[in-house]
Design an enzyme around this catalytic site. Structure first.
Site, PDB file in Angstrom:
ATOM      1  N   ARG A 104       0.842  -1.200   0.000  1.00 53.99           N
ATOM      2  CA  ARG A 104       0.000   0.000   0.000  1.00 53.99           C
ATOM      3  C   ARG A 104       0.873   1.245   0.000  1.00 53.99           C
ATOM      4  NH1 ARG A 104      -4.986   0.640   4.120  1.00 53.99           N
ATOM      5  NH2 ARG A 104      -5.623  -1.147   2.873  1.00 53.99           N
ATOM      6  N   THR A 108      -0.940   7.608  -1.197  1.00 47.90           N
ATOM      7  CA  THR A 108      -2.232   7.449  -1.867  1.00 47.90           C
ATOM      8  C   THR A 108      -3.101   6.376  -1.212  1.00 47.90           C
ATOM      9  OG1 THR A 108      -1.434   5.745  -3.400  1.00 47.90           O
ATOM     10  CG2 THR A 108      -1.117   8.051  -4.035  1.00 47.90           C
ATOM     11  N   ASP A 200      -5.111  -9.264  11.901  1.00 45.87           N
ATOM     12  CA  ASP A 200      -4.220  -9.258  10.741  1.00 45.87           C
ATOM     13  C   ASP A 200      -3.856 -10.699  10.398  1.00 45.87           C
ATOM     14  OD1 ASP A 200      -1.653  -9.272   9.226  1.00 45.87           O
ATOM     15  OD2 ASP A 200      -1.833  -7.090   9.434  1.00 45.87           O
ATOM     16  N   ASP A 203      -0.001 -11.505  10.072  1.00 48.36           N
ATOM     17  CA  ASP A 203       0.696 -11.559  11.345  1.00 48.36           C
ATOM     18  C   ASP A 203       0.337 -12.842  12.107  1.00 48.36           C
ATOM     19  OD1 ASP A 203       2.014  -9.194  10.973  1.00 48.36           O
ATOM     20  OD2 ASP A 203       0.632  -7.993  12.151  1.00 48.36           O
TER      21      ASP A 203
END
Length: 209
Positions: A104, A108, A200, A203
């Site tokens: 990512r 933006t 997550d 993770d």
């Protein structure tokens, strides 16, 4: 418009409960994701085509069926999608596995492709793109964009948990890609996490923070 399939099989729902549980450790989490991926693969392959054959049983000839040999491909979105691949390969061992890596952009907040490695015969394969989570939908959309740019035509998307917002984004961007999920959750929170979700997935799969 793409169809959305939510799997209500008791075994999938049972195992998903432990996947969600924050007290489930890395080892068990990894094994449960693998098991649910296998169960979902059983459902997602219902439309695979068959042909008639004759085989000799110990008693005599039998009219039976085998797969027509349509080539399959599995595309995990790095990194969390890797946790679902082995579970699918247990049922489709001849499938080829490609990888699509996205990150990512911090400014933006849009996904950016950084790694793509696909089977050489992309145009001839039916693909299942996998990622445990469909949250904002950005990564799924971009991964399928990457696959289509390289010739992919027949694509399905499979995940464990999805938010309604992500489902809509993916449907709008790729109305020809059906979506297969184990649970459709309530919403996204302000940080883009699925609520209640499972945290997550990367993770929890790999023991990182």
């Amino acid at each position: 418009m793409a169809k959305v399939y939510v799997f209500d099989h008791p075994l999938i729902q049972h195992k998903l409960t432990y996947i969600r549980d924050k007290s489930t450790g890395t080892k068990d989490f990894r094994e449960l994701v693998d098991e649910v991926a296998t169960l979902m693969a059983f459902e997602i392959t219902r439309d695979m085509t068959l042909e008639d054959v004759t085989v000799e049983t110990p008693v005599g000839p039998a009219q039976s069926k085998i797969l027509t040999g349509k080539k399959m491909g599995i595309i995990p979105i790095l990194r969390a999608g890797i946790g679902m691949v082995d579970g699918i390969l247990k049922l489709i061992p001849a499938a080829k596995v490609g990888h699509i890596g996205l990150y990512r952009d911090p400014e933006t907040l849009q996904p950016v492709e950084y790694y793509v490695k696909l089977p050489s015969d992309v145009e001839e394969r039916d693909f299942i793109v996998v990622d445990p989570m469909l949250a904002t939908g950005g990564s799924a959309v971009e991964a399928i964009n990457s696959l289509k740019k390289r010739g992919g035509k027949h694509i399905k998307f499979m995940c464990l948990v999805a938010a309604p917002e992500g489902v809509k984004v993916l449907q709008d961007a790729h109305p020809d890609v059906d979506i297969y999920i184990a649970a459709l959750d309530e919403k996204l929170n302000d940080h883009g996490y699925i609520v209640p979700g499972l945290g997550d997935a990367g993770d929890r799969l790999f023991g990182t923070k």
